[in-house]
Design a protein around this motif. Structure first.
Motif, PDB file in Angstrom:
ATOM      1  N   TYR A 513      25.346 -39.688  -3.869  1.00 53.50           N
ATOM      2  CA  TYR A 513      25.120 -40.531  -5.045  1.00 53.50           C
ATOM      3  C   TYR A 513      26.227 -41.570  -5.008  1.00 53.50           C
ATOM      4  O   TYR A 513      27.411 -41.251  -5.135  1.00 53.50           O
ATOM      5  N   CYS A 543      23.573 -44.200  -8.309  1.00 50.91           N
ATOM      6  CA  CYS A 543      24.382 -43.969  -9.502  1.00 50.91           C
ATOM      7  C   CYS A 543      25.366 -42.846  -9.197  1.00 50.91           C
ATOM      8  O   CYS A 543      25.703 -42.602  -8.036  1.00 50.91           O
ATOM      9  N   ASP A 544      25.850 -42.146 -10.227  1.00 48.00           N
ATOM     10  CA  ASP A 544      26.796 -41.067  -9.967  1.00 48.00           C
ATOM     11  C   ASP A 544      26.057 -39.750  -9.765  1.00 48.00           C
ATOM     12  O   ASP A 544      24.837 -39.657  -9.904  1.00 48.00           O
ATOM     13  N   ASN A 548      23.168 -40.087 -13.627  1.00 49.51           N
ATOM     14  CA  ASN A 548      23.292 -41.039 -14.716  1.00 49.51           C
ATOM     15  C   ASN A 548      24.481 -41.954 -14.458  1.00 49.51           C
ATOM     16  O   ASN A 548      24.968 -42.068 -13.346  1.00 49.51           O
ATOM     17  N   SER A 550      26.765 -45.511 -14.303  1.00 45.91           N
ATOM     18  CA  SER A 550      26.565 -46.870 -13.805  1.00 45.91           C
ATOM     19  C   SER A 550      26.136 -46.862 -12.342  1.00 45.91           C
ATOM     20  O   SER A 550      26.306 -45.879 -11.621  1.00 45.91           O
ATOM     21  N   ILE A 551      25.585 -47.981 -11.914  1.00 47.42           N
ATOM     22  CA  ILE A 551      25.153 -48.183 -10.528  1.00 47.42           C
ATOM     23  C   ILE A 551      26.288 -48.838  -9.751  1.00 47.42           C
ATOM     24  O   ILE A 551      26.940 -49.761 -10.234  1.00 47.42           O
ATOM     25  N   THR A 581      19.626 -42.885 -15.089  1.00 52.63           N
ATOM     26  CA  THR A 581      19.797 -43.995 -14.143  1.00 52.63           C
ATOM     27  C   THR A 581      19.041 -43.768 -12.850  1.00 52.63           C
ATOM     28  O   THR A 581      18.525 -44.704 -12.243  1.00 52.63           O
ATOM     29  N   THR A 603      17.393 -48.972 -10.524  1.00 53.77           N
ATOM     30  CA  THR A 603      17.451 -48.163  -9.303  1.00 53.77           C
ATOM     31  C   THR A 603      16.165 -48.309  -8.499  1.00 53.77           C
ATOM     32  O   THR A 603      16.198 -48.446  -7.264  1.00 53.77           O
TER      33      THR A 603
END
Length: 613
Positions: A513, A543-544, A548, A550-551, A581, A603
């Motif tokens: 991720y 993302c994380d 979820n 941030s990207i 996300t 995404t």
């Protein structure tokens, strides 16, 4: 006279013996002094232990402003010579060789650093322990402002860390929303971060990373202080917020060949060579150089009740196999697949539809679909789930993928149980049934354990795999089998060091991720590839690791560039409109197919652009 001579002789012998003992004592004392067992001038402090590391560290200094990303690092000097990144002390399960030399880090004037300098070791001034406590992103939600922090600990001390604790002050008014790879508790106004059961020990010249915490506050507020206390085999070390930065997560590290944690093992830095792997790599690791070739699949052949047509993935590439550490098609050409994973079949069954798969094939140029069937949590196959319905969803998924001329992964989605051996008997029965049903098709791939985790070792996973693989091979001698690796399919090096032997067409999975996993894991992947390990990225997102937050497009692009360089296949998570996300479809869109770009999530648009470029 004879009696007097005997007495004189005895006296002389006694005096000689006493003189010898005295001389030996003097020599022994001199040696002990020379070896430092008796403190000389300026050495007394070097023998004292730090009984109060928090006091020695002092108040953590304020972090310099880095915009949206805040970093917390500090290093100390301690006894220990350390080993090189390819030294015998490197242990599987942690990212070895990630440290920089002491000359690369400026001296610090903090209390912790000065305390460390009072304890010179064999390599005076060498770096010791570094703490990276970094704000990864923030967003507003229903319950307040969410901040996600990523934590890494780097041990350059030359001594194994046996336990550690991170104290984060100023936690009043904060609440933990989620966390992973650690344990949490609060003490007064402090948040206390302690190890999970699998990352308590950190070997010398190694690191632990992937620790994450999501915190909710009423108003936007950043935690900028942290103190690490590490117990080592040589004593206690502390590290606080400091001015000596760790290498930043920067995609250019891989592209420019400067990733500090990614030694290729041949004296060259990853990124300086082309993606071609040495032919002898797989053989030297005990891995088959060329997988068994099954019957070829030609256009006009039947594929699960459908006719194979030209211009489809299966029509153009036929039956797949593993050769020289790479996935190749039936013509021996390297084949990089781009695919999409469903979310849990029990939770989003509506996306297992003919129209959904058609859209991913025709609009996204996807080559395969992955059917993620959870084995344990929330009504999983082995934990109260409707086995009949879940298998019917698998059957429909294989049918719809075959109808589009696509490949399809049947995924035994190990997650909540951690250890795949917990539901091993169910897995054996399940894959016996699936491989008997689909073993002749040639487009079905078996993923036998999604993400082993929770302290499970590669030895545990390998034992499980060696019991499941023969069951599949009895029905399908040629199909590709994907084997997960420990720590959520990240410890790919463990499999490279001890691969499964005796079977063809076995590949090993790595998951990433991009906002959590960066140059260190990319370096480990590249080293495994150069060692000849066949790798398949069967799940990833930009993302994380929670799905979820941030990207991180910069890290994501670095990942895809590396995968493209080595023709490594990758699968995007996940086909759903879940409000997170990682979902590929916008949460406000109820359509199951033919999505416009505006109906995709950020995404989804990013992965579609990668697949169709």
């Amino acid at each position: 006279m004879r009696e007097m001579n005997e007495q004189k002789y005895s006296r002389n012998m006694a005096l000689s013996l006493l003189a010898g003992i005295a001389l030996g004592a003097v020599i022994t004392l001199a040696l002990l002094w020379a070896l430092g067992y008796f403190p000389g001038k300026g050495q007394g402090e070097a023998l004292e232990t730090d009984s109060s590391p928090m006091a020695a560290a002092g108040e953590a200094p304020q972090l310099p402003d880095h915009g949206e990303t805040a970093s917390v690092e500090s290093s100390e000097s301690q006894n220990g010579t350390g080993q090189g990144e390819n030294g015998s002390q490197d242990k599987p399960g942690q990212d070895s060789g990630a440290s920089e030399s002491a000359q690369d880090k400026p001296e610090q004037g903090s209390g912790a650093s000065e305390s460390a300098q009072d304890k010179p070791g064999p390599e005076e001034g060498s770096s010791s322990v570094s703490l990276d406590f970094r704000l990864n992103g923030g967003w507003d939600g229903e319950e307040g402002h969410y901040c996600q922090y990523l934590v890494s600990i780097i041990n350059d001390s030359g001594s194994k860390i046996t336990d550690w604790k991170i104290t984060v002050p100023g936690f009043e008014g904060c609440r933990v929303d989620s966390y992973w790879c650690c344990e949490l508790e609060t003490e007064g106004e402090n948040l206390i971060v302690t190890p999970a059961d699998f990352n308590q020990e950190i070997w010398e010249n190694s690191r632990v990373e992937g620790i994450g915490i999501t915190v909710v506050t009423e108003k936007e507020r950043e935690l900028t202080e942290a103190v690490l206390e590490a117990e080592t085999t040589e004593g206690k070390i502390t590290a606080a917020l400091g001015d000596a930065p760790l290498p930043r997560s920067d995609s250019s590290d891989v592209q420019d060949g400067n990733a500090p944690a990614a030694s290729s093992g041949n004296g060259q830095t990853p990124g300086q060579e082309t993606g071609q792997r040495p032919d002898q790599g797989a053989q030297s690791q005990g891995m088959s150089n060329q997988g068994a070739k099954g019957p070829e699949i030609r256009t006009g052949d039947e594929l699960g009740g459908f006719v194979v047509t030209e211009g489809t993935p299966v029509g153009d590439h036929g039956r797949l196999r593993v050769e020289n550490g790479s996935l190749v098609d039936q013509y021996g050409e390297a084949y990089q697949m781009h695919g999409v994973s469903t979310h849990g079949l029990a939770w989003f069954p509506e996306y297992v539809s003919e129209e959904t798969f058609r859209t991913f094939r025709s609009d996204w140029d996807a080559d395969l679909m992955r059917l993620a069937m959870y084995s344990d949590e929330y009504g999983g196959y082995s934990n109260g789930g409707d086995k009949k319905e879940l298998k019917q969803l698998i059957d429909r998924g294989v049918e719809y993928a075959s109808g589009q001329g696509m490949y399809v992964i049947i995924d035994w989605h190990v997650l909540g149980e951690g250890n795949p051996n917990i539901h091993k008997e169910d897995a054996i029965d399940f894959f016996d049934e699936m491989s008997e049903k689909y073993g002749d098709q040639g487009n079905v791939i078996y993923e036998i354990c999604n993400e082993p985790n929770g302290g499970v070792s590669w030895k545990d996973v390998k034992k499980y795999a060696e019991e499941v693989i023969p069951v599949i091979r009895a029905n399908d001698p040629y199909g590709i089998i994907l084997v997960g690796t420990p720590q959520w399919s990240q410890l790919i090096g463990d499999a490279a060091a001890d691969p499964i032997e005796g079977y063809d067409n076995i590949m090993y999975t790595l998951h990433f991720y991009a906002a959590t996993h960066k140059e260190d894991l990319r370096g480990n992947l590249e080293k495994a590839l150069k060692d000849g390990l066949p790798v398949f990225v069967s799940e990833c997102s930009i993302c994380d690791a929670s799905g979820n937050g941030s990207i991180d497009e910069k890290s994501a692009q670095a990942w895809v560039d590396l995968l493209d360089q080595y023709s490594v296949s990758y699968v995007a998570w996940a086909a759903s409109n879940k409000n997170e996300t990682a979902a590929l479809i916008s949460s406000g869109c109820g359509k199951l197919s033919d999505w416009s770009d505006q109906e995709l999530s950020d995404t989804g648009r990013w992965f579609k652009a990668q697949f169709t470029k």
